[in-house]
Design an enzyme around this catalytic site. Sequence first.
Site, mmCIF file in Angstrom:
data_model
loop_
_atom_site.group_PDB
_atom_site.id
_atom_site.type_symbol
_atom_site.label_atom_id
_atom_site.label_comp_id
_atom_site.label_asym_id
_atom_site.label_seq_id
_atom_site.Cartn_x
_atom_site.Cartn_y
_atom_site.Cartn_z
ATOM 1 N N GLU A 276 0.520 -1.610 -0.118
ATOM 2 C CA GLU A 276 -0.199 0.225 0.164
ATOM 3 C C GLU A 276 0.577 1.204 -0.010
ATOM 4 O O GLU A 276 0.962 2.151 0.499
ATOM 5 C CB GLU A 276 -0.892 -0.007 1.268
ATOM 6 C CG GLU A 276 -1.920 -1.292 1.330
ATOM 7 C CD GLU A 276 -2.864 -0.758 2.944
ATOM 8 O OE1 GLU A 276 -2.200 -0.356 3.929
ATOM 9 O OE2 GLU A 276 -3.469 -1.487 2.837
ATOM 10 N N PRO A 277 2.250 1.397 -1.030
ATOM 11 C CA PRO A 277 2.771 2.491 -1.193
ATOM 12 C C PRO A 277 1.571 3.884 -1.095
ATOM 13 O O PRO A 277 0.866 4.329 -2.346
ATOM 14 C CB PRO A 277 3.719 2.381 -2.035
ATOM 15 C CG PRO A 277 2.904 1.407 -2.689
ATOM 16 C CD PRO A 277 2.109 0.785 -2.325
ATOM 17 N N ARG A 279 3.961 7.465 -0.074
ATOM 18 C CA ARG A 279 4.179 9.016 -0.134
ATOM 19 C C ARG A 279 5.179 8.505 -1.017
ATOM 20 O O ARG A 279 5.866 9.347 -1.976
ATOM 21 C CB ARG A 279 5.327 8.946 0.964
ATOM 22 C CG ARG A 279 5.892 9.984 1.735
ATOM 23 C CD ARG A 279 6.484 9.513 2.741
ATOM 24 N NE ARG A 279 5.561 9.526 4.096
ATOM 25 C CZ ARG A 279 5.687 10.039 4.493
ATOM 26 N NH1 ARG A 279 5.859 11.503 4.760
ATOM 27 N NH2 ARG A 279 4.471 10.117 5.651
ATOM 28 N N ARG A 315 2.222 20.165 6.475
ATOM 29 C CA ARG A 315 3.826 18.830 6.978
ATOM 30 C C ARG A 315 4.089 19.880 8.393
ATOM 31 O O ARG A 315 4.451 19.411 9.331
ATOM 32 C CB ARG A 315 4.187 18.309 5.989
ATOM 33 C CG ARG A 315 3.075 17.529 5.677
ATOM 34 C CD ARG A 315 3.767 16.780 4.652
ATOM 35 N NE ARG A 315 4.482 15.521 5.174
ATOM 36 C CZ ARG A 315 6.054 15.357 5.103
ATOM 37 N NH1 ARG A 315 6.230 15.887 5.524
ATOM 38 N NH2 ARG A 315 6.308 14.015 6.418
ATOM 39 N N CYS A 358 -3.078 33.678 10.558
ATOM 40 C CA CYS A 358 -2.476 34.584 11.166
ATOM 41 C C CYS A 358 -1.881 33.824 12.947
ATOM 42 O O CYS A 358 -2.683 33.275 14.078
ATOM 43 C CB CYS A 358 -3.610 35.273 11.668
ATOM 44 S SG CYS A 358 -4.825 35.889 10.927
ATOM 45 N N GLU A 359 -1.150 32.789 12.965
ATOM 46 C CA GLU A 359 -1.022 32.041 13.247
ATOM 47 C C GLU A 359 0.838 32.465 13.306
ATOM 48 O O GLU A 359 1.438 31.637 12.249
ATOM 49 C CB GLU A 359 -1.458 30.829 13.275
ATOM 50 C CG GLU A 359 -2.772 30.430 13.981
ATOM 51 C CD GLU A 359 -2.508 29.019 14.061
ATOM 52 O OE1 GLU A 359 -1.602 28.441 15.354
ATOM 53 O OE2 GLU A 359 -4.069 28.534 14.032
HETATM 54 N N1 LLP Z 1 -2.054 1.427 4.508
HETATM 55 C C1 LLP Z 1 -2.581 2.284 5.394
HETATM 56 C C2 LLP Z 1 -2.827 1.381 6.823
HETATM 57 C C3 LLP Z 1 -1.508 3.325 5.871
HETATM 58 O O1 LLP Z 1 -2.378 3.873 7.202
HETATM 59 C C4 LLP Z 1 -0.574 4.450 5.022
HETATM 60 C C5 LLP Z 1 -1.000 5.593 6.052
HETATM 61 C C6 LLP Z 1 -0.777 3.544 3.993
HETATM 62 C C7 LLP Z 1 -1.034 2.389 3.788
HETATM 63 C C8 LLP Z 1 0.517 4.858 3.602
HETATM 64 O O2 LLP Z 1 1.148 5.434 4.220
HETATM 65 P P1 LLP Z 1 3.194 5.892 2.819
HETATM 66 O O3 LLP Z 1 2.984 4.401 2.056
HETATM 67 O O4 LLP Z 1 2.127 6.839 2.129
HETATM 68 O O5 LLP Z 1 3.671 5.947 4.328
HETATM 69 N N2 LLP Z 1 0.318 12.450 7.545
HETATM 70 C C9 LLP Z 1 1.288 11.985 7.087
HETATM 71 C C10 LLP Z 1 1.562 10.484 6.372
HETATM 72 C C11 LLP Z 1 0.505 9.917 7.440
HETATM 73 C C12 LLP Z 1 -0.086 8.103 7.063
HETATM 74 C C13 LLP Z 1 -0.790 7.692 7.587
HETATM 75 N N3 LLP Z 1 -1.166 6.412 6.953
HETATM 76 C C14 LLP Z 1 2.021 12.870 6.519
HETATM 77 O O6 LLP Z 1 2.434 13.930 5.589
HETATM 78 O O7 LLP Z 1 3.535 12.284 7.156
#
Ligand code: LLP
Length: 428
Positions: A276-277, A279, A315, A358-359
């Site tokens: 499940e990629p 990022r 972020r 405004c923060e």
């Molecule tokens: N699968 C599940 C169940 C997840 O909860 C997530 C991300 C992913 C896959 C994908 O993860 P990735 O491959 O994108 O790392 N907002 C935060 C990141 C939160 C990730 C939440 N879950 C940030 O900006 O760093």
Amino acid sequence: MDFFNYSAGSLHCESVPAHDIASAVGTPCYVYSRATLVEHHRRIAAAFAEVNPLICYSVKSCGNLSVCRTLVECGAGMDVVSGGELFRARAAGAPPSTIVYAGVGKRDDEIAAALDAHIYLFNVESEDEFVNIARIAKERNAICECALRINPDVDPHTHRFTTTGTKETKFGVDIERARAFFRTYGRDPHARLVGLHLHIGSPVYTTEPYVEAVRKALALRDELIAEGFTVSVLDVGGGFAADYETGKSPAALDYAQAIVPLLLPAVRAGLRIVLEPGRSIAANAGILLTRVQYVKRSGDKTFAICDAGMNALLRPSHYDAFHFIWPTETSAAFIPTRREEKPAMTGLVNVDVVGPLCETGDYLALDRAMPPVARGDLLAIFTAGAYGMSMASRYNSSPLPAEVLVDGLQFTTVRRRETYEDLVAHER
Ligand code: LLP
């Protein structure tokens, strides 16, 4: 690797100058590179080819329909965490048989929609949730497949807000409960428990936590099989890192080299793998363009006040995250060869790159060494494709930014900038 490069002093996304996009579409504006999305997906698929995974792009990282559609065209499935994301995934053309659905708080209407869509897999996070899915499936005379999300109690060594695989977090069930879970629910005729799911955190900058988590999951699978249960799917989740600074994160191949050998024997015996990629596909496929409105000096500080702040990209203020920021037009002396916090160049000045809100927490970078900037300059905030627009807000009544997708020489506005009318459209 991405397709954002300086050519003749001007930042290009693929073959399009960033300033052309800003002139046409305005700022703030997210710009995505189609070729980068495709290449990142290809690299993950190639690295993990031996275990032939179903790659479910994590919609939450960047859910724009055109971005999702691009990945569907590459053969990706979708990882969703809400009814809204399920709707998006389907609108982007993802076959339901490639959609997996995680999340600790699935509502009845969301479960019903996923059942009606005949998605591939519910990634179940608690006993209560499983009972509810089984009940709704039975009422609809439906049969669905579920994987139990286990919490392997592995520390991914990342920000505490995005650590999910340690036992004090709300995600999944611990391994002890997982055994009992299968014994209690493993033979439900409507919600068929057929797999295990992991997602330990994001971003995970080393491969060891995956090795530890996958080992635990495979050992549990062996025990469950010995007890007569079916465990035909292992969803390894997401979390692969992206280079916010050049060379700082493992490549898809590094993760694969650590994980694939563990999986291969089970895969050869019929286990299906899901990844499940989010990022690692989207982050470096996108930048945020913002225009410097004013440069202001106060005490010994210099502020570059931009038209994007924490509303457009949360972020930096939320996770203290680093994003490389650089002017899109720059002289030969300031062409960046690497994205890093302290470039080895002379003539840089330290500025706080801040937004208009405004923060005091409204910033994109603090005390950042950059070429001198002036009112009207266009800045690019790099590695902003993931968790950028998807976490943007309308705080201070700021219309959401536009989104643009570049493909070679062409660019298309794939989400128009919101208007003031949009801001009040649902109010009375
Ligand atoms: N699968 C599940 C169940 C997840 O909860 C997530 C991300 C992913 C896959 C994908 O993860 P990735 O491959 O994108 O790392 N907002 C935060 C990141 C939160 C990730 C939440 N879950 C940030 O900006 O760093």
